[in-house]
Design a protein around this motif. Structure first.
Motif, mmCIF file in Angstrom:
data_model
loop_
_atom_site.group_PDB
_atom_site.id
_atom_site.type_symbol
_atom_site.label_atom_id
_atom_site.label_comp_id
_atom_site.label_asym_id
_atom_site.label_seq_id
_atom_site.Cartn_x
_atom_site.Cartn_y
_atom_site.Cartn_z
ATOM 1 N N HIS A 55 -3.608 44.699 7.002
ATOM 2 C CA HIS A 55 -2.572 44.951 8.002
ATOM 3 C C HIS A 55 -2.578 43.926 9.130
ATOM 4 C CE1 HIS A 55 -1.214 48.713 6.279
ATOM 5 N NE2 HIS A 55 -2.472 49.083 6.116
ATOM 6 N N ASP A 56 -3.719 43.348 9.407
ATOM 7 C CA ASP A 56 -3.809 42.277 10.402
ATOM 8 C C ASP A 56 -2.902 41.132 9.955
ATOM 9 O OD1 ASP A 56 -4.427 40.195 12.070
ATOM 10 O OD2 ASP A 56 -6.589 40.214 11.678
ATOM 11 N N PRO A 57 -1.845 40.821 10.710
ATOM 12 C CA PRO A 57 -0.897 39.794 10.261
ATOM 13 C C PRO A 57 -1.471 38.383 10.232
ATOM 14 C CG PRO A 57 -0.392 40.463 12.494
ATOM 15 C CD PRO A 57 -1.450 41.409 11.999
ATOM 16 N N LEU A 58 -2.652 38.201 10.816
ATOM 17 C CA LEU A 58 -3.306 36.892 10.760
ATOM 18 C C LEU A 58 -4.189 36.753 9.524
ATOM 19 C CD1 LEU A 58 -4.375 36.458 14.510
ATOM 20 C CD2 LEU A 58 -2.243 35.772 13.396
ATOM 21 N N ALA A 59 -4.362 37.834 8.790
ATOM 22 C CA ALA A 59 -5.253 37.829 7.631
ATOM 23 C C ALA A 59 -4.669 37.005 6.487
ATOM 24 C CB ALA A 59 -5.516 39.254 7.160
ATOM 25 N N THR A 60 -5.555 36.408 5.722
ATOM 26 C CA THR A 60 -5.144 35.603 4.570
ATOM 27 C C THR A 60 -5.716 36.196 3.282
ATOM 28 O OG1 THR A 60 -7.046 34.138 4.956
ATOM 29 C CG2 THR A 60 -4.923 33.469 5.882
ATOM 30 N N GLU A 61 -5.741 37.517 3.205
ATOM 31 C CA GLU A 61 -6.261 38.168 2.008
ATOM 32 C C GLU A 61 -5.740 39.592 1.921
ATOM 33 O OE1 GLU A 61 -10.543 38.720 2.153
ATOM 34 O OE2 GLU A 61 -10.474 38.711 4.343
ATOM 35 N N GLY A 62 -5.899 40.162 0.748
ATOM 36 C CA GLY A 62 -5.496 41.535 0.520
ATOM 37 C C GLY A 62 -5.917 41.959 -0.874
ATOM 38 N N TYR A 63 -5.323 43.047 -1.374
ATOM 39 C CA TYR A 63 -5.756 43.619 -2.651
ATOM 40 C C TYR A 63 -4.548 44.040 -3.482
ATOM 41 C CZ TYR A 63 -10.215 43.875 -0.179
ATOM 42 O OH TYR A 63 -11.349 43.560 0.540
ATOM 43 N N VAL A 64 -4.733 44.005 -4.788
ATOM 44 C CA VAL A 64 -3.703 44.463 -5.709
ATOM 45 C C VAL A 64 -4.360 45.287 -6.804
ATOM 46 C CG1 VAL A 64 -3.829 42.325 -7.067
ATOM 47 C CG2 VAL A 64 -1.800 43.759 -7.221
ATOM 48 N N GLY A 65 -3.735 46.414 -7.155
ATOM 49 C CA GLY A 65 -4.253 47.263 -8.213
ATOM 50 C C GLY A 65 -3.579 46.940 -9.536
ATOM 51 N N CYS A 66 -4.375 46.719 -10.572
ATOM 52 C CA CYS A 66 -3.853 46.404 -11.906
ATOM 53 C C CYS A 66 -3.966 47.647 -12.772
ATOM 54 C CB CYS A 66 -4.621 45.238 -12.511
ATOM 55 S SG CYS A 66 -4.532 43.739 -11.506
ATOM 56 N N ALA A 67 -2.829 48.244 -13.128
ATOM 57 C CA ALA A 67 -2.803 49.564 -13.744
ATOM 58 C C ALA A 67 -3.504 49.606 -15.089
ATOM 59 C CB ALA A 67 -1.363 50.033 -13.884
ATOM 60 N N LEU A 68 -3.029 48.815 -16.029
ATOM 61 C CA LEU A 68 -3.544 48.931 -17.390
ATOM 62 C C LEU A 68 -4.998 48.497 -17.492
ATOM 63 C CD1 LEU A 68 -2.855 49.743 -20.267
ATOM 64 C CD2 LEU A 68 -2.103 47.379 -20.679
ATOM 65 N N SER A 69 -5.382 47.488 -16.728
ATOM 66 C CA SER A 69 -6.766 47.015 -16.751
ATOM 67 C C SER A 69 -7.682 47.855 -15.871
ATOM 68 C CB SER A 69 -6.838 45.545 -16.303
ATOM 69 O OG SER A 69 -6.090 44.723 -17.160
ATOM 70 N N SER A 70 -7.100 48.721 -15.065
ATOM 71 C CA SER A 70 -7.871 49.590 -14.160
ATOM 72 C C SER A 70 -8.823 48.779 -13.293
ATOM 73 C CB SER A 70 -8.639 50.656 -14.957
ATOM 74 O OG SER A 70 -7.753 51.434 -15.717
ATOM 75 N N SER A 71 -8.273 47.747 -12.685
ATOM 76 C CA SER A 71 -9.068 46.860 -11.844
ATOM 77 C C SER A 71 -8.343 46.598 -10.534
ATOM 78 C CB SER A 71 -9.324 45.530 -12.568
ATOM 79 O OG SER A 71 -8.095 44.920 -12.925
ATOM 80 N N VAL A 72 -9.114 46.189 -9.536
ATOM 81 C CA VAL A 72 -8.547 45.767 -8.256
ATOM 82 C C VAL A 72 -8.966 44.324 -8.020
ATOM 83 C CG1 VAL A 72 -8.514 46.113 -5.755
ATOM 84 C CG2 VAL A 72 -8.542 48.094 -7.285
ATOM 85 N N PHE A 73 -7.980 43.490 -7.743
ATOM 86 C CA PHE A 73 -8.240 42.092 -7.421
ATOM 87 C C PHE A 73 -8.066 41.866 -5.925
ATOM 88 C CE2 PHE A 73 -8.014 41.527 -11.883
ATOM 89 C CZ PHE A 73 -8.465 40.238 -12.208
ATOM 90 N N ARG A 74 -8.924 41.041 -5.389
ATOM 91 C CA ARG A 74 -8.748 40.534 -4.023
ATOM 92 C C ARG A 74 -8.051 39.186 -4.136
ATOM 93 N NH1 ARG A 74 -12.095 36.624 -1.662
ATOM 94 N NH2 ARG A 74 -11.755 36.331 0.575
ATOM 95 N N PHE A 75 -6.916 39.046 -3.459
ATOM 96 C CA PHE A 75 -6.260 37.729 -3.412
ATOM 97 C C PHE A 75 -6.536 37.113 -2.044
ATOM 98 C CE2 PHE A 75 -3.105 40.880 -2.125
ATOM 99 C CZ PHE A 75 -2.571 40.335 -0.969
ATOM 100 N N PHE A 76 -6.560 35.805 -1.982
ATOM 101 C CA PHE A 76 -6.978 35.129 -0.754
ATOM 102 C C PHE A 76 -6.484 33.686 -0.740
ATOM 103 C CE2 PHE A 76 -10.137 34.712 -4.037
ATOM 104 C CZ PHE A 76 -10.527 33.383 -3.997
ATOM 105 N N ARG A 77 -6.409 33.124 0.457
ATOM 106 C CA ARG A 77 -6.033 31.721 0.603
ATOM 107 C C ARG A 77 -7.284 30.868 0.649
ATOM 108 N NH1 ARG A 77 -2.869 29.715 5.847
ATOM 109 N NH2 ARG A 77 -5.014 29.528 6.582
ATOM 110 N N LYS A 78 -7.269 29.788 -0.099
ATOM 111 C CA LYS A 78 -8.409 28.878 -0.160
ATOM 112 C C LYS A 78 -8.302 27.808 0.933
ATOM 113 C CE LYS A 78 -7.813 27.648 -4.468
ATOM 114 N NZ LYS A 78 -8.098 27.050 -5.805
#
Length: 480
Positions: free
Chosen positions: A256-279
């Motif tokens: 929620h911090d608008p300065l943040a460069t990362e977050g999360y996405v839920g992958c339904a079929l794989s039942s996994s959560v990925f963290r996405f981020f800026r390098k």
């Protein structure tokens, strides 16, 4: 709802968390099961969630739509906290895209919040002719006053990811947002401070509208990537392939911090959560940080049953991540203080497909020693599994419903069509972590006046953790 006369919402996520009044009502779209689809329209209910009210835990209003076979699904706002600095804006219209009919309803919640009325609608041809898109899904308001809605297909139901822009005052479709479309669409989140928007992928509407067929995954009719867009030029910058551990990425949440460069996405079929981020080179990447192990089973459609992560969200202080496993039947709470290593701190089973008294036998489970017991509330069994979730702004209450999508409900939990879904409430331990079912709250949508319905996404009149996006400029102004 406005705060302090500054415009819609709150200046910062923490201000919303600390100063917002407790929620009193919520809005939920109710979908008519397939067998009655041509007979009755979907409708929007207002539910009383104020424990001090005599109508607590009850539907207090129903707003039927004027058409049938729409499949209401998710909803959004005409304005939100991205417009907080604009005193001329008012959060008074709820936007209701329809996944099956390609229609978009605009509901007036400003004149009478407890008894909304239908304002207008955007008809399918407007989206088809102007944008070449269909199957609208996620709606977010923009600081410009426009409304942006993601779409998942073309007018014929083929996979096509794009976005339409709607004038937030006239509700006329202005055209496409994107310069070029992508193969699939679903959810999206934007962060203007970093000039980025990232979208996710479900699949081709003509496939998922008919239920889930594993062959469609093999045939490439479901998504597997995150699409990274330049927020200013509206051009696709990157496509991040998530690989075999990232099939069907659905809900995406930046911190929620608008300065943040990362977050999360839920992958339904794989039942996994990925963290996405800026390098460091300012490109974007993703890494898997949570994996729900499949259970080996007998008596089910496949020998391995995934959890099927269908909804995720983050608390406004960016401390906790929550998600639902619709098939396994549990809701989870993770401490994400260490962004790369989420820690499970709360888990609650409420239904699901692996209850010990059901037809499915678990033969190998790397997580549980025994199959979970069936769950009951006020003497009634909880059917289906936890699906859509919504967290109170203060982070202390988690609400959920049990319907995913009508054709998928019919396939995986057919009893929901004849007995209806439920809305439940969970008390959250925000200090140490932990989830406890509120035994005093349940809305049984199997007892609706005209028959059982499938209740889906939950929205508060004042905005919530998954609809409001904060801008860095708003936060900077609030500190002056």
């Amino acid at each position: 709802m406005a705060c302090c006369g500054e415009g819609p919402g709150y200046a910062t996520p923490l201000e919303a968390m600390e100063k917002a009044p407790r929620e009193e009502i919520v809005y939920i779209p109710c979908i008519i099961p397939p067998e009655r689809r041509g007979e009755q329209p979907d409708y929007l209910v207002t539910v009383d969630v104020d424990p001090k009210s005599p109508t607590y835990s009850k539907v207090i209003h129903r707003l039927p739509m004027p058409n049938v076979s729409d499949e209401l699904h998710h909803s959004g706002w005409n304005t939100c906290s991205s417009c907080h600095g604009d005193k001329t804006q008012r959060r008074d219209r709820l936007i209701l895209p329809c996944v099956n009919s390609d229609r978009i309803y605009v509901v007036n919640v400003g004149d009478a919040s407890r008894a909304p009325t239908l304002d207008t609608s955007i008809e399918p041809w407007e989206m088809h002719d102007k944008c070449g898109l269909g199957a609208p899904h996620t709606s977010h308001c923009l600081a410009s006053g426009d409304i942006m809605i993601s779409c998942m297909g073309d007018p014929d139901g083929n996979g096509k990811g794009g976005f339409i822009l709607v004038d937030g005052k006239t509700f006329i479709v202005k055209g496409n947002w994107e310069k070029e479309s992508v193969k699939f669409g679903y959810d999206f989140w934007y962060q203007p401070y970093h000039n980025v928007m990232i979208s996710t992928e479900w699949g081709a509407p003509k496939c998922f509208r008919n239920g889930f067929n594993p062959a469609d995954v093999t045939a490439g009719n479901y998504g597997n990537a995150l699409n990274v867009w330049d927020w200013t030029t509206r051009e696709l910058q990157q496509t991040i392939k998530l690989g075999p551990d990232g099939h069907i990425p659905l809900e995406i949440r930046f911190l929620h911090d608008p300065l943040a460069t990362e977050g999360y996405v839920g992958c339904a079929l794989s039942s996994s959560v990925f963290r996405f981020f800026r390098k460091e080179d300012r490109t974007w990447d993703a890494e898997k940080v949570i994996q729900v192990a499949p259970k080996k089973v007998e008596g089910w459609a496949l020998p391995d049953m995934p959890g099927l992560i269908t909804d995720i969200l983050l608390s406004l202080d960016d401390r906790f991540l929550y998600f639902s496993n619709w098939l396994h039947g549990d809701v989870r709470q993770y401490d994400i203080t260490d962004r790369r290593h989420p820690k499970l701190v709360g888990q609650l089973f409420l239904g699901g497909s692996v209850c010990r008294d059901g037809k499915v036998k678990v033969t190998d489970d790397s997580e549980l020693k025994e199959q979970p017991a069936p769950a009951f509330i006020k003497g009634n069994r909880i059917l289906g599994g936890p699906q859509m979730i919504q967290l109170s702004l203060d982070g202390k209450r988690l609400y959920l419903t049990t319907s995913l999508f009508s054709s998928w409900d019919k396939q995986f939990y057919p009893e929901l069509l004849s007995k209806g879904t439920m809305m439940l409430a969970i008390d959250v331990d925000t200090k140490n972590g932990g989830l406890t079912l509120n035994e005093d709250f349940v809305v049984d949508f199997g007892k609706e006046p005209n028959g059982p319905v499938l209740a889906h996404e939950i929205r508060y009149p004042g905005g919530d953790c998954s609809s409001d996006i904060w801008l860095a400029t708003t936060i900077h102004k609030s500190k002056v």
